[in-house]
Design a protein around this motif. Structure first.
Motif, PDB file in Angstrom:
ATOM      1  N   GLY A 188      33.530  13.084  67.108  1.00 13.85           N
ATOM      2  CA  GLY A 188      33.348  14.389  67.740  1.00 13.85           C
ATOM      3  C   GLY A 188      34.321  14.605  68.891  1.00 13.85           C
ATOM      4  N   PHE A 189      34.492  13.590  69.744  1.00  9.67           N
ATOM      5  CA  PHE A 189      35.439  13.711  70.856  1.00  9.67           C
ATOM      6  C   PHE A 189      36.871  13.820  70.356  1.00  9.67           C
ATOM      7  N   LEU A 190      37.221  13.068  69.317  1.00  8.61           N
ATOM      8  CA  LEU A 190      38.577  13.132  68.775  1.00  8.61           C
ATOM      9  C   LEU A 190      38.873  14.507  68.187  1.00  8.61           C
ATOM     10  N   ILE A 191      37.855  15.092  67.527  1.00  5.28           N
ATOM     11  CA  ILE A 191      38.042  16.434  66.968  1.00  5.28           C
ATOM     12  C   ILE A 191      38.171  17.472  68.082  1.00  5.28           C
ATOM     13  N   TYR A 192      37.335  17.332  69.103  1.00  4.95           N
ATOM     14  CA  TYR A 192      37.275  18.341  70.161  1.00  4.95           C
ATOM     15  C   TYR A 192      38.459  18.240  71.123  1.00  4.95           C
TER      16      TYR A 192
END
Length: 287
Positions: free
Chosen positions: A167-171
């Motif tokens: 999620g952090f990598l996508i965001y």
């Protein structure tokens, strides 16, 4: 360990995508001041899910044996319903979820004095749904013995941790993930898991004395692939494998799984003919 890991990975990525869409839209529309409220909603949803899971687990340990078997069957049935609806909802709503969330945010922040509560409630319920789905699945899996020992909770924690990282990598990192392929393959996997949980619920109803039909053994593979073998344990955890299932368990397994897979797999598109369309002027009766 594999089943809780994959389920928590999928559920966690779903929740991360929802939160990421909300946070990104707030940033893009110049409403960064509302971001702390998003994290408050996420925290409350996580706390609720953990509280419900702990409460159910502690309560079930105090039940008499018969009531505990009934509770196990009920949790398994609820988990099957939730998992099935989740798989088909994601398949149907994947294309429109972003637009729907944007509309919900705009509506929540246009409600006058109740803007903060509306946004908080939207985030809370969106994340809480994913969390409660996970709780019921993990409870059903642990109670039916498909996953035993410390491997199951470790797998669940690892799956959630990986989902948070993704999620952090996508965001923040702009990482691209083919979500259509991811949800498609994990959807297949979940349907097999749900079929195993449904068969386990029928077994629990029998142990509680509420179901006594179709109890003859369908087949016996204990001498070929016993459940306590390495492969048998893996198949039991993933597919709900039993080396001596009853006729009722096999029927329930197939009656759920076969229609679910047929409905889940989209029908192939109709072939396009390479022949030119017939000339209307040459049809019988044409002027």
């Amino acid at each position: 360990m594999l089943v809780p890991f994959l389920i928590m990975l999928r559920e966690g990525i779903e929740a991360a995508l929802i939160v990421g869409i909300i946070a990104s839209y707030l940033r893009q529309t110049g409403r960064r001041a509302w971001l702390p409220l998003v994290w408050v909603g996420v925290g409350l949803a996580v706390a609720l899910s953990l509280g419900v899971g702990i409460a159910f687990d502690l309560a079930s340990g105090e039940f008499p044996q018969r009531i505990q078997e009934m509770f196990e069957a009920a949790v398994g049935l609820v988990a099957v319903i939730i998992l099935t609806s989740m798989v088909f909802w994601v398949r149907k709503a994947a294309r429109s979820i972003k637009a729907e969330l944007h509309d919900s945010i705009d509506h929540a922040l246009s409600t006058g004095d109740h803007q903060s509560m509306a946004l908080l409630g939207m985030v809370f319920f969106a994340v809480a749904r994913e969390g409660l789905e996970s709780v019921f699945f993990l409870l059903a899996t642990f109670q039916q013995g498909a996953e035993v020992g410390v491997g199951a909770p470790v797998g669940a924690v690892l799956g959630l941790a990986v989902a948070v990282i993704v999620g952090f990598l996508i965001y923040y990192g702009g990482v691209k993930l083919n979500l259509r392929v991811f949800f498609r393959w994990t959807g297949f996997f979940i349907l097999f898991v749900a079929a195993g949980l449904l068969a386990g619920s029928l077994r629990a109803l029998h142990e509680a004395g509420l179901w006594n039909g179709l109890q003859a053994a369908a087949f016996d593979l204990s001498s070929i692939l016993p459940m306590d073998s390495a492969l048998g344990s893996v198949l039991a955890g993933i597919l709900g494998y039993q080396d001596q299932p009853t006729v009722g368990e096999v029927l329930v397994y197939l009656l759920y799984l076969v229609p679910a897979l047929i409905l889940f797999v989209p029908a192939p598109p109709a072939p396009v003919s390479s022949q030119p369309a017939p000339d209307a002027s040459r049809r019988p009766g044409a002027i």
